[in-house]
Motif scaffolding. Structure first.
Motif, PDB file in Angstrom:
ATOM      1  N   THR A   5     -13.193  47.516  61.351  1.00 31.92           N
ATOM      2  CA  THR A   5     -12.734  47.794  62.703  1.00 31.92           C
ATOM      3  C   THR A   5     -13.835  48.566  63.420  1.00 31.92           C
ATOM      4  O   THR A   5     -14.328  49.565  62.903  1.00 31.92           O
ATOM      5  N   VAL A   6     -14.217  48.083  64.597  1.00 31.81           N
ATOM      6  CA  VAL A   6     -15.247  48.743  65.387  1.00 31.81           C
ATOM      7  C   VAL A   6     -14.567  49.396  66.588  1.00 31.81           C
ATOM      8  O   VAL A   6     -13.833  48.741  67.326  1.00 31.81           O
ATOM      9  N   TYR A   7     -14.802  50.690  66.736  1.00 29.06           N
ATOM     10  CA  TYR A   7     -14.225  51.458  67.831  1.00 29.06           C
ATOM     11  C   TYR A   7     -15.346  51.866  68.788  1.00 29.06           C
ATOM     12  O   TYR A   7     -15.956  52.918  68.611  1.00 29.06           O
ATOM     13  N   PRO A   8     -15.646  51.046  69.784  1.00 34.36           N
ATOM     14  CA  PRO A   8     -16.712  51.438  70.708  1.00 34.36           C
ATOM     15  C   PRO A   8     -16.203  52.460  71.716  1.00 34.36           C
ATOM     16  O   PRO A   8     -15.062  52.387  72.170  1.00 34.36           O
ATOM     17  N   GLY A   9     -17.047  53.406  72.027  1.00 34.86           N
ATOM     18  CA  GLY A   9     -16.751  54.369  73.081  1.00 34.86           C
ATOM     19  C   GLY A   9     -17.039  53.742  74.433  1.00 34.86           C
ATOM     20  O   GLY A   9     -17.131  52.518  74.555  1.00 34.86           O
ATOM     21  N   PRO A  10     -17.206  54.568  75.451  1.00 37.90           N
ATOM     22  CA  PRO A  10     -17.460  54.040  76.793  1.00 37.90           C
ATOM     23  C   PRO A  10     -18.753  53.226  76.828  1.00 37.90           C
ATOM     24  O   PRO A  10     -19.827  53.753  76.595  1.00 37.90           O
ATOM     25  N   SER A  30     -26.137  48.021  71.602  1.00 39.63           N
ATOM     26  CA  SER A  30     -25.924  48.992  70.529  1.00 39.63           C
ATOM     27  C   SER A  30     -24.626  48.702  69.784  1.00 39.63           C
ATOM     28  O   SER A  30     -24.562  48.806  68.552  1.00 39.63           O
ATOM     29  N   VAL A  31     -23.589  48.335  70.522  1.00 37.55           N
ATOM     30  CA  VAL A  31     -22.322  47.955  69.893  1.00 37.55           C
ATOM     31  C   VAL A  31     -22.526  46.681  69.079  1.00 37.55           C
ATOM     32  O   VAL A  31     -22.056  46.570  67.938  1.00 37.55           O
ATOM     33  N   ALA A  32     -23.259  45.734  69.631  1.00 31.73           N
ATOM     34  CA  ALA A  32     -23.516  44.476  68.924  1.00 31.73           C
ATOM     35  C   ALA A  32     -24.251  44.726  67.615  1.00 31.73           C
ATOM     36  O   ALA A  32     -23.938  44.105  66.586  1.00 31.73           O
ATOM     37  N   ARG A  33     -25.218  45.644  67.608  1.00 36.81           N
ATOM     38  CA  ARG A  33     -25.948  45.953  66.366  1.00 36.81           C
ATOM     39  C   ARG A  33     -25.009  46.530  65.308  1.00 36.81           C
ATOM     40  O   ARG A  33     -25.145  46.233  64.119  1.00 36.81           O
ATOM     41  N   ALA A  34     -24.028  47.355  65.721  1.00 38.12           N
ATOM     42  CA  ALA A  34     -23.059  47.903  64.763  1.00 38.12           C
ATOM     43  C   ALA A  34     -22.200  46.786  64.168  1.00 38.12           C
ATOM     44  O   ALA A  34     -21.899  46.794  62.967  1.00 38.12           O
ATOM     45  N   VAL A  35     -21.821  45.817  64.995  1.00 41.21           N
ATOM     46  CA  VAL A  35     -21.030  44.684  64.499  1.00 41.21           C
ATOM     47  C   VAL A  35     -21.848  43.854  63.514  1.00 41.21           C
ATOM     48  O   VAL A  35     -21.356  43.490  62.438  1.00 41.21           O
ATOM     49  N   HIS A  51     -17.256  53.887  64.253  1.00 41.71           N
ATOM     50  CA  HIS A  51     -17.089  54.514  65.560  1.00 41.71           C
ATOM     51  C   HIS A  51     -18.450  54.535  66.241  1.00 41.71           C
ATOM     52  O   HIS A  51     -19.397  55.119  65.719  1.00 41.71           O
ATOM     53  N   VAL A  52     -18.550  53.889  67.386  1.00 40.81           N
ATOM     54  CA  VAL A  52     -19.800  53.837  68.134  1.00 40.81           C
ATOM     55  C   VAL A  52     -19.595  54.706  69.373  1.00 40.81           C
ATOM     56  O   VAL A  52     -18.844  54.349  70.281  1.00 40.81           O
TER      57      VAL A  52
END
Length: 60
Positions: A5-10, A30-35, A51-52
């Motif tokens: 589960t990826v929880y991106p911030g704003p 940056s979110v894509a790299r975490a995924v 958590h990003v």
């Protein structure tokens, strides 16, 4: 099967309508790299919660 589960911030996307300096938001890349990191993790690990968050916490 692994589940993450990826929880991106704003994040600086058109969906974010907050009145804030967009330079303080997380870049979509940056979110894509975490995924990608979760998807390509080695077989011996499971990344369950990612958590990003921005480097500086935003307050509104």
């Amino acid at each position: 099967m692994r589940v993450s589960t990826v929880y991106p911030g704003p994040t600086d996307t058109p969906m974010f309508g907050g009145d804030v300096d967009r330079g303080e938001l997380i870049r979509p890349s940056s979110v894509a790299r975490a995924v990608v990191m979760a998807i390509t993790a080695s077989e011996d690990v499971q990344l369950t919660d990612i958590h990003v968050r921005p480097r500086r916490e935003l307050s509104w």
